[in-house]
Scaffold this motif. Structure first.
Motif, mmCIF file in Angstrom:
data_model
loop_
_atom_site.group_PDB
_atom_site.id
_atom_site.type_symbol
_atom_site.label_atom_id
_atom_site.label_comp_id
_atom_site.label_asym_id
_atom_site.label_seq_id
_atom_site.Cartn_x
_atom_site.Cartn_y
_atom_site.Cartn_z
ATOM 1 N N LEU A 115 0.829 -1.197 0.000
ATOM 2 C CA LEU A 115 0.000 0.000 0.000
ATOM 3 C C LEU A 115 0.865 1.250 0.000
ATOM 4 N N PRO A 116 0.339 2.344 -0.567
ATOM 5 C CA PRO A 116 0.976 3.640 -0.364
ATOM 6 C C PRO A 116 0.515 4.189 0.985
ATOM 7 N N PRO A 117 1.220 5.155 1.554
ATOM 8 C CA PRO A 117 0.674 5.839 2.728
ATOM 9 C C PRO A 117 -0.428 6.786 2.269
ATOM 10 N N SER A 118 -1.144 7.357 3.188
ATOM 11 C CA SER A 118 -2.052 8.448 2.841
ATOM 12 C C SER A 118 -1.281 9.753 2.960
ATOM 13 N N GLU A 119 -1.590 10.714 2.119
ATOM 14 C CA GLU A 119 -0.929 12.022 2.245
ATOM 15 C C GLU A 119 -1.365 12.692 3.553
ATOM 16 N N GLY A 120 -2.666 12.642 3.857
ATOM 17 C CA GLY A 120 -3.156 13.147 5.123
ATOM 18 C C GLY A 120 -3.009 12.082 6.197
ATOM 19 N N LYS A 121 -2.746 12.509 7.426
ATOM 20 C CA LYS A 121 -2.554 11.565 8.510
ATOM 21 C C LYS A 121 -3.253 12.063 9.776
ATOM 22 N N THR A 122 -3.616 11.130 10.642
ATOM 23 C CA THR A 122 -4.287 11.461 11.892
ATOM 24 C C THR A 122 -3.279 11.371 13.031
ATOM 25 N N PRO A 123 -2.878 12.507 13.612
ATOM 26 C CA PRO A 123 -1.848 12.466 14.656
ATOM 27 C C PRO A 123 -2.329 11.738 15.904
ATOM 28 N N ALA A 124 -1.412 11.044 16.569
ATOM 29 C CA ALA A 124 -1.702 10.472 17.878
ATOM 30 C C ALA A 124 -1.793 11.604 18.892
ATOM 31 N N LEU A 125 -2.757 11.541 19.788
ATOM 32 C CA LEU A 125 -2.961 12.612 20.761
ATOM 33 C C LEU A 125 -2.063 12.459 21.985
ATOM 34 N N ARG A 126 -1.650 11.244 22.265
ATOM 35 C CA ARG A 126 -0.805 11.000 23.442
ATOM 36 C C ARG A 126 -0.040 9.708 23.211
ATOM 37 N N GLY A 127 0.918 9.467 24.094
ATOM 38 C CA GLY A 127 1.680 8.232 23.997
ATOM 39 C C GLY A 127 3.159 8.509 23.808
ATOM 40 N N PRO A 128 3.966 7.454 23.863
ATOM 41 C CA PRO A 128 5.412 7.616 23.725
ATOM 42 C C PRO A 128 5.813 7.963 22.296
ATOM 43 N N ALA A 129 7.013 8.481 22.173
ATOM 44 C CA ALA A 129 7.564 8.781 20.850
ATOM 45 C C ALA A 129 7.967 7.481 20.155
ATOM 46 N N VAL A 130 8.322 7.597 18.896
ATOM 47 C CA VAL A 130 8.687 6.417 18.106
ATOM 48 C C VAL A 130 9.865 5.688 18.748
ATOM 49 N N ASP A 131 9.745 4.372 18.840
ATOM 50 C CA ASP A 131 10.810 3.506 19.321
ATOM 51 C C ASP A 131 11.463 2.876 18.098
ATOM 52 N N TRP A 132 12.585 3.421 17.707
ATOM 53 C CA TRP A 132 13.233 2.975 16.469
ATOM 54 C C TRP A 132 13.589 1.500 16.517
ATOM 55 N N GLU A 159 5.100 22.138 10.535
ATOM 56 C CA GLU A 159 5.750 22.503 11.794
ATOM 57 C C GLU A 159 5.975 21.264 12.657
ATOM 58 N N ARG A 160 5.035 20.321 12.618
ATOM 59 C CA ARG A 160 5.185 19.080 13.375
ATOM 60 C C ARG A 160 6.408 18.303 12.896
ATOM 61 N N ASN A 161 6.751 18.420 11.624
ATOM 62 C CA ASN A 161 7.917 17.720 11.086
ATOM 63 C C ASN A 161 9.209 18.075 11.820
ATOM 64 N N THR A 162 9.245 19.233 12.465
ATOM 65 C CA THR A 162 10.481 19.674 13.124
ATOM 66 C C THR A 162 10.702 18.997 14.473
ATOM 67 N N ARG A 163 9.701 18.250 14.970
ATOM 68 C CA ARG A 163 9.830 17.642 16.303
ATOM 69 C C ARG A 163 9.358 16.178 16.299
ATOM 70 N N LEU A 164 9.583 15.481 15.199
ATOM 71 C CA LEU A 164 9.069 14.116 15.071
ATOM 72 C C LEU A 164 9.710 13.153 16.062
ATOM 73 N N HIS A 165 10.921 13.426 16.507
ATOM 74 C CA HIS A 165 11.544 12.548 17.501
ATOM 75 C C HIS A 165 10.745 12.523 18.805
ATOM 76 N N ALA A 166 10.028 13.609 19.087
ATOM 77 C CA ALA A 166 9.322 13.726 20.367
ATOM 78 C C ALA A 166 7.811 13.567 20.241
ATOM 79 N N GLU A 167 7.277 13.589 19.017
ATOM 80 C CA GLU A 167 5.834 13.499 18.822
ATOM 81 C C GLU A 167 5.302 12.117 19.227
ATOM 82 N N PRO A 168 4.075 12.060 19.759
ATOM 83 C CA PRO A 168 3.484 10.747 20.078
ATOM 84 C C PRO A 168 3.371 9.874 18.829
ATOM 85 N N ALA A 169 3.636 8.605 19.005
ATOM 86 C CA ALA A 169 3.533 7.645 17.907
ATOM 87 C C ALA A 169 2.344 6.727 18.136
ATOM 88 N N ALA A 170 1.819 6.185 17.041
ATOM 89 C CA ALA A 170 0.709 5.238 17.105
ATOM 90 C C ALA A 170 0.857 4.267 15.937
#
Length: 254
Positions: A5-22, A65-76
């Motif tokens: 599948l392709p991703p969707s261009e639009g995305k639904t941000p997670a409202l809470r939770g830990p950041a991405v665990d690489w 603007e969210r792209n500048t802090r993706l290391h800290a943004e909630p992941a889902a």
């Protein structure tokens, strides 16, 4: 069976939770390349001309603007981050637990930021298209094409690959043609066929859902996929060649 599948261009941000665990992401060998793209994306997104550089409009300023802090943004999980026509039609949330497990194992999303993800991989919402060029990375489709070959060819070993990607994302990896079926959608009226875009996304999502929800064995050959598609649609199979994949053409009433 693996469904691409392709991703969707639009995305639904997670409202809470830990950041991405690489370390928990599928295909960890891609992490150095993911990190390179993420760093370049953060730099571009902080630029005063970020919207123009990323090819998006002013309505998406918050996403950029969210792209500048993706290391800290909630992941889902990816299945909840990706939204839009195809993902609405697939309807992951309304699948049974067993069907969800099948989706988690059978769906691969080719991503401009992450390279490739499985449905259960937790990532933050981001804004980046595969058609974008980033500094020190270049255009993302050829960048990822140089990295994804061994990883995804290995993941696809022994599976029928049902390719529901758009052309932009298909450019990032060319799967082995003999085991791949590209899904095309047409409308037909008065004997005249037309390629469709919106309905193609919706129908590919419906096909993915049908393959995940139907009873019986998953398709293991192109002819099996044709039989499964004909359970819901008028469809035909165009055999592949040594260089081109098979094609499943789904024909909708015009």
């Amino acid at each position: 069976m693996l469904i691409l599948l392709p991703p969707s261009e639009g995305k639904t941000p997670a409202l809470r939770g830990p950041a991405v665990d690489w370390s928990a992401l599928s295909f960890p060998e891609l992490n150095p390349y993911r990190a390179k793209v993420l760093e370049a994306l953060g730099t571009v997104s902080a630029h005063q001309d970020a919207l123009a550089l990323l090819g998006v409009g002013a309505s998406l300023r918050d996403d950029v603007e969210r792209n500048t802090r993706l290391h800290a943004e909630p992941a889902a999980p990816a299945h909840s981050i990706y939204s839009g026509v195809l993902y609405d039609a697939l309807g992951y949330r309304s699948l049974t637990p067993g069907q969800r497990r099948k989706a988690d194992a059978s769906v691969l999303v080719v991503s401009a930021l992450w390279g490739a993800l499985r449905f259960g991989d937790s990532v933050p919402a981001y804004r980046l298209s595969m058609g974008t060029a980033l500094p020190d990375v270049g255009r993302l489709a050829p960048f990822w094409k140089a990295q994804l070959g061994d990883t995804l060819t290995g993941a696809g070993q022994g599976h029928l690959l049902v390719d529901c990607r758009s052309s932009t994302y298909a450019a990032a990896w060319t799967p082995p043609p003999e085991q791949t079926v590209a899904v095309n959608v047409f409308t037909e009226a008065g004997g005249v066929r037309k390629v469709v875009s919106h309905f193609a996304k919706h129908t590919r999502g419906e096909l993915a859902r049908h393959l995940l929800a139907r009873r019986g064995k998953a398709p293991a050959a192109p002819s099996d996929l044709l039989k499964a598609a004909r359970e819901k649609w008028d469809a035909e199979l165009v055999p592949g060649t040594g260089r081109k994949p098979h094609a499943l053409n789904i024909i909708l009433p015009g």
